[in-house]
Design a protein around this motif. Structure first.
Motif, PDB file in Angstrom:
ATOM      1  N   VAL A  36       0.836  -1.199   0.000  1.00  0.00           N
ATOM      2  CA  VAL A  36       0.000   0.000   0.000  1.00  0.00           C
ATOM      3  C   VAL A  36       0.873   1.252   0.000  1.00  0.00           C
ATOM      4  O   VAL A  36       1.750   1.411   0.848  1.00  0.00           O
ATOM      5  CB  VAL A  36      -0.935   0.020   1.230  1.00  0.00           C
ATOM      6  CG1 VAL A  36      -1.874   1.215   1.166  1.00  0.00           C
ATOM      7  CG2 VAL A  36      -1.718  -1.288   1.343  1.00  0.00           C
ATOM      8  N   LEU A  37       0.628   2.124  -0.969  1.00  0.00           N
ATOM      9  CA  LEU A  37       1.334   3.405  -1.065  1.00  0.00           C
ATOM     10  C   LEU A  37       0.316   4.525  -0.902  1.00  0.00           C
ATOM     11  O   LEU A  37      -0.606   4.662  -1.715  1.00  0.00           O
ATOM     12  CB  LEU A  37       2.033   3.524  -2.429  1.00  0.00           C
ATOM     13  CG  LEU A  37       2.647   4.878  -2.774  1.00  0.00           C
ATOM     14  CD1 LEU A  37       3.772   5.220  -1.816  1.00  0.00           C
ATOM     15  CD2 LEU A  37       3.163   4.893  -4.198  1.00  0.00           C
ATOM     16  N   THR A  38       0.452   5.310   0.163  1.00  0.00           N
ATOM     17  CA  THR A  38      -0.494   6.389   0.432  1.00  0.00           C
ATOM     18  C   THR A  38       0.202   7.736   0.352  1.00  0.00           C
ATOM     19  O   THR A  38       1.241   7.948   0.986  1.00  0.00           O
ATOM     20  CB  THR A  38      -1.128   6.226   1.829  1.00  0.00           C
ATOM     21  OG1 THR A  38      -1.687   4.910   1.934  1.00  0.00           O
ATOM     22  CG2 THR A  38      -2.225   7.254   2.062  1.00  0.00           C
ATOM     23  N   ARG A  39      -0.353   8.613  -0.468  1.00  0.00           N
ATOM     24  CA  ARG A  39       0.146   9.986  -0.604  1.00  0.00           C
ATOM     25  C   ARG A  39      -1.007  10.943  -0.309  1.00  0.00           C
ATOM     26  O   ARG A  39      -2.164  10.523  -0.218  1.00  0.00           O
ATOM     27  CB  ARG A  39       0.646  10.240  -2.034  1.00  0.00           C
ATOM     28  CG  ARG A  39       1.732   9.302  -2.501  1.00  0.00           C
ATOM     29  CD  ARG A  39       3.066   9.658  -1.922  1.00  0.00           C
ATOM     30  NE  ARG A  39       4.127   8.943  -2.601  1.00  0.00           N
ATOM     31  CZ  ARG A  39       5.245   8.554  -2.013  1.00  0.00           C
ATOM     32  NH1 ARG A  39       5.437   8.801  -0.723  1.00  0.00           N
ATOM     33  NH2 ARG A  39       6.190   7.925  -2.685  1.00  0.00           N
ATOM     34  N   ALA A  40      -0.685  12.221  -0.219  1.00  0.00           N
ATOM     35  CA  ALA A  40      -1.744  13.222  -0.057  1.00  0.00           C
ATOM     36  C   ALA A  40      -2.589  13.209  -1.327  1.00  0.00           C
ATOM     37  O   ALA A  40      -2.088  13.475  -2.412  1.00  0.00           O
ATOM     38  CB  ALA A  40      -1.132  14.602   0.158  1.00  0.00           C
ATOM     39  N   GLY A  41      -3.846  12.818  -1.201  1.00  0.00           N
ATOM     40  CA  GLY A  41      -4.739  12.847  -2.362  1.00  0.00           C
ATOM     41  C   GLY A  41      -4.956  11.528  -3.070  1.00  0.00           C
ATOM     42  O   GLY A  41      -5.878  11.392  -3.871  1.00  0.00           O
ATOM     43  N   TYR A  42      -4.102  10.537  -2.814  1.00  0.00           N
ATOM     44  CA  TYR A  42      -4.340   9.237  -3.470  1.00  0.00           C
ATOM     45  C   TYR A  42      -3.693   8.076  -2.722  1.00  0.00           C
ATOM     46  O   TYR A  42      -2.787   8.253  -1.916  1.00  0.00           O
ATOM     47  CB  TYR A  42      -3.878   9.253  -4.927  1.00  0.00           C
ATOM     48  CG  TYR A  42      -2.380   9.377  -5.171  1.00  0.00           C
ATOM     49  CD1 TYR A  42      -1.552   8.257  -5.174  1.00  0.00           C
ATOM     50  CD2 TYR A  42      -1.806  10.617  -5.467  1.00  0.00           C
ATOM     51  CE1 TYR A  42      -0.193   8.372  -5.441  1.00  0.00           C
ATOM     52  CE2 TYR A  42      -0.445  10.745  -5.732  1.00  0.00           C
ATOM     53  CZ  TYR A  42       0.357   9.614  -5.713  1.00  0.00           C
ATOM     54  OH  TYR A  42       1.710   9.730  -5.973  1.00  0.00           O
ATOM     55  N   GLN A  43      -4.209   6.874  -3.026  1.00  0.00           N
ATOM     56  CA  GLN A  43      -3.660   5.628  -2.485  1.00  0.00           C
ATOM     57  C   GLN A  43      -3.605   4.582  -3.599  1.00  0.00           C
ATOM     58  O   GLN A  43      -4.587   4.370  -4.310  1.00  0.00           O
ATOM     59  CB  GLN A  43      -4.522   5.107  -1.337  1.00  0.00           C
ATOM     60  CG  GLN A  43      -3.937   3.865  -0.650  1.00  0.00           C
ATOM     61  CD  GLN A  43      -4.762   3.454   0.568  1.00  0.00           C
ATOM     62  OE1 GLN A  43      -5.803   2.820   0.425  1.00  0.00           O
ATOM     63  NE2 GLN A  43      -4.304   3.817   1.770  1.00  0.00           N
TER      64      GLN A  43
END
Length: 295
Positions: free
Chosen positions: A47-54
């Motif tokens: 799982v890669l989570t960034r500001a605005g998307y995953q």
């Protein structure tokens, strides 16, 4: 601004660097790596989570002709992972080039509903001519939405790959908490870390015939020390001696290497206790496969 999310499958022939790429993308070791083919046996979710998307990545076993029930299971996992995703990353080894197995996978990918991005891996180790030849070959296929040059080992081109994948995400929920990098249970990751070290330490004829079962994890010293008990399964009595080694030297070596990674994973000191069990032909036994986590 709306939140975006989606699933991305990482596919390719055995040993092209899919697991290394997944670990690089999520910034943590969740999928084991070794120079031996078919190291990955299960679908590993990263799982890669960034500001605005995953982005939820599915690292799959390398596509290979099955030789037993475990092989059939691995092939099914790899094929199922190409369905119901927002994008597919097709990883190619810049050093090995495109072989018959890759060609067969390209043909299969032509029926995929999701966009396919080609990632030529190990470009840091290959000649410029070899890489450019691969780029031209892949660009000749109408299949690929993008052809990128990357090195999962040193991170070259990986940010660009992430950006391309982010463009294919759709409006959707955050599937996992932002501090979560995998949905694999800790017990399974511990088992896989032990198997990884065995793969690194052992000779060619044994590794595919081993499996690892975590029998027990218990905490003591107010949560500062974990006792981890694990069994390494092999298929022949003759392999048991090789796994244990002279005076227990091989088992000790595997345990020492694995303990460091397990301590990093669990965040506490670890007392790792390994022992070896013989279970003939376990890779063709549904009950044995279930016990070792291959459902």
């Amino acid at each position: 601004m709306s939140y975006k999310s989606g699933f991305v499958s990482i596919v390719g022939s055995p040993n092209v660097g899919k697991s290394t790429l997944l670990n690089r993308l999520v910034g943590q070791k969740i999928s084991i790596v070794s120079p031996k083919a078919q190291t990955t046996r299960n679908r590993v979710t990263g799982v890669l989570t960034r500001a605005g998307y995953q982005i939820v990545f599915l690292d799959t076993p390398g596509i290979a002709t099955p030789k037993n029930r475990l092989g059939e299971y691995m092939l099914k996992i790899a094929r199922d992972s190409m369905n119901e995703v927002e994008a597919i990353v097709f990883v190619v080894d810049a050093l090995a080039g495109i072989k018959g197995r890759d060609e067969a996978l390209i043909e299969r990918l032509k029926t995929a509903k999701a966009p396919v991005i080609a990632a030529i891996n190990k470009v840091d180790a290959a000649s410029m001519d070899a890489v450019e030849t691969l780029v031209e070959r892949l660009k000749s296929e109408a299949l690929f939405a993008k052809v990128l040059k990357i090195s999962a080992q040193n991170g070259q081109g990986v940010a660009e790959l992430e950006a391309v994948l982010a463009d294919h995400l759709v409006e959707g929920p955050q599937y996992f908490p932002e501090d979560m990098v995998t949905d694999l249970p800790e017990r399974m990751i511990c088992a896989e870390l032990i198997r990884e070290k065995a793969l690194l330490c052992l000779h060619e004829e044994i590794p595919h015939g081993i499996g690892v079962e975590i029998e027990k994890i218990s905490m003591r010293d107010e949560g500062q020390l974990a006792d981890v008990y694990a069994a390494i399964y092999c298929e022949r009595e003759g392999h048991k001696g090789i796994l244990i080694g002279k005076g227990g030297s091989m088992l000790k070596r595997i345990g020492t290497l694995a303990r460091k990674d397990i301590e990093w994973l669990l965040g506490v000191r670890v007392n790792l206790q390994l022992h070896v069990k013989v279970r003939e032909d376990w890779r063709n036994s549904p009950s044995a496969m279930r016990e070792l986590g291959y459902e």
